[in-house]
Write a protein that holds these residues in place. Sequence first.
Motif, PDB file in Angstrom:
ATOM      1  N   MET A  27       0.809  -1.327   0.027  1.00 54.86           N
ATOM      2  CA  MET A  27      -0.095   0.067   0.023  1.00 54.86           C
ATOM      3  C   MET A  27       0.702   1.220  -0.022  1.00 54.86           C
ATOM      4  SD  MET A  27      -2.778  -1.478   0.041  1.00 54.86           S
ATOM      5  CE  MET A  27      -4.237  -0.355   0.433  1.00 54.86           C
ATOM      6  N   SER A  28       2.226   1.099   0.617  1.00 54.55           N
ATOM      7  CA  SER A  28       2.995   2.264   0.464  1.00 54.55           C
ATOM      8  C   SER A  28       4.298   1.886   0.415  1.00 54.55           C
ATOM      9  CB  SER A  28       2.940   3.104   2.098  1.00 54.55           C
ATOM     10  OG  SER A  28       3.653   3.825   2.206  1.00 54.55           O
ATOM     11  N   GLN A  34      14.353   4.037   4.794  1.00 52.31           N
ATOM     12  CA  GLN A  34      13.703   5.224   5.182  1.00 52.31           C
ATOM     13  C   GLN A  34      12.700   4.565   6.264  1.00 52.31           C
ATOM     14  OE1 GLN A  34      13.608   8.271   3.790  1.00 52.31           O
ATOM     15  NE2 GLN A  34      15.375   7.891   2.415  1.00 52.31           N
ATOM     16  N   ASN A  35      12.722   3.495   6.583  1.00 51.11           N
ATOM     17  CA  ASN A  35      11.553   2.714   7.511  1.00 51.11           C
ATOM     18  C   ASN A  35      10.406   2.870   7.208  1.00 51.11           C
ATOM     19  OD1 ASN A  35      11.604   1.181   9.723  1.00 51.11           O
ATOM     20  ND2 ASN A  35      11.501   2.915  11.152  1.00 51.11           N
ATOM     21  N   THR A  36       9.942   2.725   5.861  1.00 50.37           N
ATOM     22  CA  THR A  36       8.472   2.824   5.433  1.00 50.37           C
ATOM     23  C   THR A  36       8.316   1.507   4.932  1.00 50.37           C
ATOM     24  OG1 THR A  36       9.252   3.773   3.337  1.00 50.37           O
ATOM     25  CG2 THR A  36       8.997   5.254   5.065  1.00 50.37           C
ATOM     26  N   GLY A  37       6.877   1.499   4.707  1.00 48.62           N
ATOM     27  CA  GLY A  37       6.259   0.224   4.249  1.00 48.62           C
ATOM     28  C   GLY A  37       4.899  -0.364   4.907  1.00 48.62           C
ATOM     29  N   LEU A  38       3.910  -0.296   4.126  1.00 51.13           N
ATOM     30  CA  LEU A  38       2.676  -0.686   4.467  1.00 51.13           C
ATOM     31  C   LEU A  38       2.154  -1.751   3.506  1.00 51.13           C
ATOM     32  CD1 LEU A  38       0.665   0.175   6.690  1.00 51.13           C
ATOM     33  CD2 LEU A  38      -0.585   1.608   5.213  1.00 51.13           C
ATOM     34  N   VAL A  39       1.534  -2.955   4.118  1.00 49.61           N
ATOM     35  CA  VAL A  39       0.759  -3.820   3.125  1.00 49.61           C
ATOM     36  C   VAL A  39      -0.497  -4.194   3.518  1.00 49.61           C
ATOM     37  CG1 VAL A  39       3.168  -4.850   2.453  1.00 49.61           C
ATOM     38  CG2 VAL A  39       1.750  -5.815   4.523  1.00 49.61           C
ATOM     39  N   ASN A  40      -1.100  -4.728   2.668  1.00 47.93           N
ATOM     40  CA  ASN A  40      -2.564  -5.224   3.091  1.00 47.93           C
ATOM     41  C   ASN A  40      -2.636  -6.560   2.841  1.00 47.93           C
ATOM     42  OD1 ASN A  40      -5.470  -5.827   2.767  1.00 47.93           O
ATOM     43  ND2 ASN A  40      -5.883  -3.494   2.588  1.00 47.93           N
ATOM     44  N   ALA A  48       5.391  -3.329   7.233  1.00 50.12           N
ATOM     45  CA  ALA A  48       6.345  -4.199   6.628  1.00 50.12           C
ATOM     46  C   ALA A  48       7.777  -3.757   6.202  1.00 50.12           C
ATOM     47  CB  ALA A  48       5.504  -4.532   5.137  1.00 50.12           C
ATOM     48  N   ARG A  49       8.663  -4.864   6.005  1.00 48.86           N
ATOM     49  CA  ARG A  49      10.134  -4.466   5.882  1.00 48.86           C
ATOM     50  C   ARG A  49      10.274  -5.509   4.724  1.00 48.86           C
ATOM     51  NH1 ARG A  49      13.674  -1.808   8.772  1.00 48.86           N
ATOM     52  NH2 ARG A  49      15.324  -2.998   8.156  1.00 48.86           N
ATOM     53  N   SER A  50      11.218  -5.008   3.780  1.00 49.23           N
ATOM     54  CA  SER A  50      11.759  -6.114   2.763  1.00 49.23           C
ATOM     55  C   SER A  50      12.771  -6.936   3.414  1.00 49.23           C
ATOM     56  CB  SER A  50      12.555  -5.217   1.743  1.00 49.23           C
ATOM     57  OG  SER A  50      13.172  -6.168   0.874  1.00 49.23           O
TER      58      SER A  50
END
Length: 84
Positions: A27-28, A34-40, A48-50
């Motif tokens: 989703m993001s 950058q410490n970003t990430g969003l999943v649905n 979420a993290r890679s």
Amino acid sequence: KKLDKYFNKDRVRTNAESLIGHIAIVMSDIDNLQNTGLVNVGGQEWTARSSSDEETIPSGSVVEILSISGVKLIVRPSVQHKQP
């Protein structure tokens, strides 16, 4: 063997653990640096993290859930659901 039964009798997979192996939609953008990430996944949003710090996964991608670290899902791009 008897001890395993005794110690694990109350062990129940949590809802989160049952997500491992499933797919999710990003989703993001997922960017570990950058410490970003969003999943649905299943209508629920998770941070979420890679699985790879070098890899940024763009929004709209399909990912596979590999594991869970605290309250974050660890994901990688899904090979089966690559976008054309």
